[in-house]
Every structure is written in structure tokens, then in C-alpha cells.
Design a protein around this motif. Structure first.
Motif, short mmCIF file in Angstrom:
data_model
loop_
_atom_site.label_atom_id
_atom_site.label_comp_id
_atom_site.label_asym_id
_atom_site.label_seq_id
_atom_site.Cartn_x
_atom_site.Cartn_y
_atom_site.Cartn_z
N GLY A 15 0.83 -1.21 0.00
CA GLY A 15 0.00 0.00 0.00
C GLY A 15 0.86 1.25 0.00
O GLY A 15 0.48 2.28 0.58
N THR A 19 2.16 10.57 0.36
CA THR A 19 1.26 11.73 0.38
C THR A 19 2.01 12.95 -0.15
O THR A 19 3.16 13.17 0.22
N GLU A 44 4.31 8.53 13.70
CA GLU A 44 3.62 8.10 12.49
C GLU A 44 3.85 6.60 12.32
O GLU A 44 4.98 6.16 12.12
N ALA A 46 3.09 4.39 9.94
CA ALA A 46 3.48 3.83 8.63
C ALA A 46 4.09 5.01 7.87
O ALA A 46 3.50 5.54 6.95
N GLU A 90 8.10 1.93 10.29
CA GLU A 90 7.91 1.62 8.86
C GLU A 90 8.40 0.19 8.60
O GLU A 90 9.39 -0.27 9.14
N ALA A 140 3.48 -1.98 12.21
CA ALA A 140 2.55 -1.21 13.02
C ALA A 140 1.28 -1.99 13.36
O ALA A 140 0.49 -1.54 14.19
C1 LIG Z 1 0.24 4.81 2.01
S1 LIG Z 1 1.98 4.73 2.38
C2 LIG Z 1 2.12 6.23 3.31
C3 LIG Z 1 3.54 6.68 3.61
C4 LIG Z 1 3.62 8.00 4.34
N1 LIG Z 1 2.87 7.95 5.57
C5 LIG Z 1 3.09 9.14 3.48
O1 LIG Z 1 1.97 9.59 3.76
O2 LIG Z 1 3.79 9.57 2.55
C6 LIG Z 1 2.00 3.45 3.57
C7 LIG Z 1 3.35 3.08 4.13
O3 LIG Z 1 3.15 2.12 5.13
C8 LIG Z 1 4.12 1.10 5.03
N2 LIG Z 1 3.49 -0.09 5.63
C9 LIG Z 1 2.63 -0.98 5.08
N3 LIG Z 1 2.25 -1.88 6.00
C10 LIG Z 1 2.85 -1.54 7.17
C11 LIG Z 1 2.85 -2.09 8.48
N4 LIG Z 1 2.13 -3.18 8.80
N5 LIG Z 1 3.61 -1.49 9.42
C12 LIG Z 1 4.36 -0.40 9.14
N6 LIG Z 1 4.40 0.16 7.91
C13 LIG Z 1 3.66 -0.40 6.94
C14 LIG Z 1 4.40 1.00 3.56
O4 LIG Z 1 5.67 0.45 3.31
C15 LIG Z 1 4.30 2.47 3.13
O5 LIG Z 1 5.54 3.11 3.23
#
Ligand SMILES: C[S@@+](CC[C@H](N)C(=O)[O-])C[C@H]1O[C@@H](n2cnc3c(N)ncnc32)[C@H](O)[C@@H]1O
Length: 232
Positions: A15, A19, A44, A46, A90, A140
Motif C-alpha cells: 500500500g 502523500t 507516524e 506507517a 515503517e 505497526a
Molecule cells: C500509504 S503509504 C504512506 C507513507 C507515508 N505515511 C506518506 O503519507 O507519505 C503506507 C506506508 O506504510 C508502510 N506499511 C505498510 N504496511 C505496514 C505495516 N504493517 N507497518 C508499518 N508500515 C507499513 C508501507 O511500506 C508504506 O511506506
């Protein structure tokens, strides 16, 4: 961040869609006062490569610049507080590294402007150390630390709290994230047990927020903020 998507595979599997700056700012403006309070803590879960955290740090450092640029020492101390208040989890290790680097580069660039010819190498070391402790490889959802491939380990995610206790002295306390999430400002009274079996006697009232928090799993001797990386 170059674009919002690195690859279709990463979007499908994790995912991962970053942003953009305009949305980041619009969302942070909803809690503008907190983003400009040097010691307000942000986590934060993720964090990707840090789009939100970088902007929070920028806002905090703007305040540090405005208030303390005339004193290098005060700037260092409050920049330390700002860095120490920013946390991220992350799953993907390249994002963790990118996030730490972006935060560090911003601090370094600002610091070099303030310190000009006399930057203190200890400050760089402390900033790097704290970012290494605050931006963590973790899941997370399971609240476990992850390995470099994003797989859960048996270890919980452990964050460090950095509090200035007197003068330049910082106290570090380590907490398990899963236990921290058991306590909240909404908690009406001390629970008998956290859902992970933590006995009630291991909870305490946090004076700063008025909420219940678990006892730290480790406390460190207060030390100068320049020396945080050398304390056991
Ligand atoms: C939609 S992106 C958002 C990244 C950042 N917060 C932004 O807004 O630019 C989601 C992020 O969550 C990470 N991610 C996905 N599953 C996760 C988990 N279970 N725990 C931590 N991070 C996770 C992904 O690798 C990705 O970098």
C-alpha cells in the motif's frame, strides 16, 4: 520524495503511496499549534520515507531558529528536543533509511547555518543517534520489530522518550509500543491488567499528559544531550 509511487508491486504488496506536500500541509494545519510546539511528540505508524515527519520537523525547527538562532548552544539543545519528539515506524527498510536521512539532512543544513564555522561534532552524533532510535523498522499492526526484509521478529517495538530534566541533561526512558498503546487519556481508571497481561502495578500516571502509561522497561542515567549515545 520524488513521486507518490515507486512501483506497482510496492503499492500492491504494501500500500505504498506517498502523500504529496500540499495534502501533508493541509493535514498538519489541522493541528498547527502542536506542529509548532518544539516538544510535542508525533508518532507516524506507517511513515514511509517521512513526508509528514519531515514537515513536522521543518515547522519545529522554524520555531527553534526564530527563538534561539543567536545562541548556538540553545539552538542545539532545542533542536535536540525537536528531533527527539519525532517518531516513526515503517515496514520497509529502504524507507526507514530514507526517512532518517531526510530528517538528518534537514537538521544538518539548518545547524550549519547557525553554527557557521564552529559546528560541534557531538551534536551531529547525538542527532544521528536519536533518529536511529526514533525511526524504527517495525510492523505497526503486530507491533513487532521487523528484520531488513520486513518480516516480524520476536522483539517488540521499543521507543525511547527523551526528556530534558535539568540544564543540558536528558533522561532517556524506553517503552514498549504495545504497552504504550494499552494506556490512553480516555482510560477512566487503572486497569487490572493490560490486554497483554501487564499487571496494574506496572502502570503510572504521566504528569505531562495526565494519562496512564506503562512503566518504562528501562531507564537511563541523565546525561548531557551531547552524550546520549554513550550512556548505558
Ligand atoms: C500509504 S503509504 C504512506 C507513507 C507515508 N505515511 C506518506 O503519507 O507519505 C503506507 C506506508 O506504510 C508502510 N506499511 C505498510 N504496511 C505496514 C505495516 N504493517 N507497518 C508499518 N508500515 C507499513 C508501507 O511500506 C508504506 O511506506
Amino acid at each position: 520524495m520524488a513521486g507518490q509511487v515507486k512501483s506497482r508491486k510496492r503499492v500492491q504488496e504494501h500500500g505504498e503511496v506517498f502523500t504529496n506536500e500540499r495534502e501533508v500541509n493541509a493535514m498538519l494545519d489541522m493541528v498547527k499549534q502542536e506542529t509548532e510546539r518544539i516538544d510535542s511528540r508525533f508518532l507516524e505508524p506507517a511513515c514511509g520515507d517521512g513526508n509528514f515527519l519531515v514537515e513536522v520537523l521543518r515547522r519545529k525547527l522554524d520555531v527553534v531558529d526564530k527563538r534561539y538562532r543567536k545562541s548556538q548552544h540553545e539552538w542545539e539543545k532545542y533542536a535536540f528536543v525537536a528531533i527527539g519528539s519525532i517518531y516513526g515506524v515503517e515496514l520497509l527498510h529502504d524507507n526507514v533509511e530514507a526517512c532518517r536521512s531526510r530528517l538528518y539532512d534537514m537538521v544538518e543544513e539548518r545547524y550549519r547555518r547557525v553554527a557557521e564555522e564552529s559546528p560541534n561534532p557531538a551534536f551531529f552524533g547525538a542527532a544521528r543517534f536519536v533518529l536511529g532510535r526514533n525511526i524504527l523498522d517495525g510492523n505497526a499492526l503486530s507491533l513487532k520489530a521487523v528484520d531488513e526484509y520486513g518480516n516480524d521478529t520476536d522483539e517488540p517495538i521499543i521507543f525511547s522518550e527523551w526528556s530534558i530534566v535539568m540544564g543540558d541533561k536528558v533522561k532517556r526512558r524506553d517503552f514498549r509500543l504495545d504497552e504504550m498503546l494499552e494506556g490512553s487519556a480516555d482510560e477512566p481508571q487503572i486497569p487490572l491488567f493490560g490486554s497483554n497481561g501487564t499487571p496494574a502495578s506496572e502502570w503510572e500516571l504521566d504528569q505531562e499528559t495526565g494519562s496512564l502509561i506503562p512503566k518504562p522497561i528501562r531507564e537511563y542515567t541523565p546525561t548531557s544531550f551531547y552524550e546520549v549515545m554513550n550512556v548505558e
